[in-house]
Scaffold this active site. Structure first.
Site, PDB file in Angstrom:
ATOM      1  N   GLN A  52       0.818  -1.220   0.000  1.00 39.96           N
ATOM      2  CA  GLN A  52       0.000   0.000   0.000  1.00 39.96           C
ATOM      3  C   GLN A  52       0.849   1.266   0.000  1.00 39.96           C
ATOM      4  O   GLN A  52       0.322   2.353  -0.235  1.00 39.96           O
ATOM      5  CB  GLN A  52      -0.933   0.021   1.214  1.00 39.96           C
ATOM      6  CG  GLN A  52      -2.018  -1.050   1.168  1.00 39.96           C
ATOM      7  CD  GLN A  52      -2.964  -0.910   2.341  1.00 39.96           C
ATOM      8  OE1 GLN A  52      -2.693  -1.415   3.414  1.00 39.96           O
ATOM      9  NE2 GLN A  52      -4.059  -0.199   2.139  1.00 39.96           N
ATOM     10  N   CYS A 104     -10.805   0.296   3.135  1.00 38.02           N
ATOM     11  CA  CYS A 104      -9.377   0.149   2.847  1.00 38.02           C
ATOM     12  C   CYS A 104      -8.805   1.504   2.431  1.00 38.02           C
ATOM     13  O   CYS A 104      -9.426   2.215   1.637  1.00 38.02           O
ATOM     14  CB  CYS A 104      -9.193  -0.868   1.724  1.00 38.02           C
ATOM     15  SG  CYS A 104      -7.487  -1.178   1.268  1.00 38.02           S
ATOM     16  N   HIS A 150      -3.422  -8.163   1.218  1.00 34.65           N
ATOM     17  CA  HIS A 150      -2.654  -7.153   0.473  1.00 34.65           C
ATOM     18  C   HIS A 150      -1.306  -7.727   0.017  1.00 34.65           C
ATOM     19  O   HIS A 150      -0.790  -7.361  -1.036  1.00 34.65           O
ATOM     20  CB  HIS A 150      -2.385  -5.921   1.349  1.00 34.65           C
ATOM     21  CG  HIS A 150      -3.520  -4.944   1.390  1.00 34.65           C
ATOM     22  ND1 HIS A 150      -3.998  -4.304   0.279  1.00 34.65           N
ATOM     23  CD2 HIS A 150      -4.255  -4.481   2.432  1.00 34.65           C
ATOM     24  CE1 HIS A 150      -4.987  -3.483   0.631  1.00 34.65           C
ATOM     25  NE2 HIS A 150      -5.160  -3.582   1.936  1.00 34.65           N
TER      26      HIS A 150
HETATM   27 NI    NI Z   1      -6.593  -2.418   2.902  1.00 30.15          NI
END
Ligand code: NI
Length: 186
Positions: A52, A104, A150
């Site tokens: 991320q 998210c 993820h």
């Molecule tokens: Ni997430």
């Protein structure tokens, strides 16, 4: 330390499996962890996985508020998740799944109901590279599954059984008179 930019759905880094960390004590990993820990509260989330922040490595940072464990009926110290997990591996402890709303940081503004295992075992390395393990249930188990997904290039909408239920958090809140969706970003 630095606050990092968050990758959003559509960026290729979120779609690929992240590489295991060979040496947790390596300076670049230690810097990554420090930066992720600074980024998480800044972004207003409870969990963050390295992809991320555009780094395809198997590192997760968590900050689950104590009251979330209490609301699940397990406020014992053993129920708390560590702040850092490196190379985490999850093992469901039963077939039982529960559905709850997720959100998210990489899918901003949206929420949707996702089935997750209710009880899981986990192993990982801590921030110093030492083996750690535990069991998680309810909300903690959900957060772990969301973050570890993820690391495998999976975003929560891909886990939904009916994508028609995906919606903007504001609209979903308005339409659900009986229950507020759980929408902490992870
Ligand atoms: Ni997430």
């Amino acid at each position: 330390m630095a606050v990092l930019r968050i990758a959003r759905m559509g960026h290729p880094v979120l779609k690929k499996a992240a590489q295991p960390v060979a040496d947790a004590t390596a300076p670049e990993i230690q810097r990554l962890i420090a930066d992720m820990r600074e980024t998480l509260p800044e972004a207003g989330g409870i969990g963050l996985a390295a992809p991320q922040v555009f780094v395809s490595r198997r590192v997760v940072v968590l900050d689950v508020p104590d009251d979330r464990y209490e609301s699940e009926g397990d406020a014992s110290p053993e129920a708390s998740l560590p702040g850092v997990l490196i190379n985490p591996v999850l093992t469901p402890m039963s077939e039982e799944r529960a559905v709850a709303y997720e959100a998210c940081l990489s899918v901003p503004g949206l929420t949707g109901p996702v089935p997750r295992f209710t009880r899981i075992g986990w192993t990982a390395l801590d921030a110093r590279g030492r083996p750690i393990s535990g069991e998680a249930q309810g909300f903690a188990a959900r957060v772990l599954q969301h973050e570890c997904d993820h690391l495998d290039g999976i975003l929560y909408p891909m886990r939904m059984t009916d994508v028609a239920e995906l919606g903007f958090t504001e609209e979903v809140r308005r339409s659900l008179s009986h229950a507020e969706p759980e929408t902490e970003d992870a």
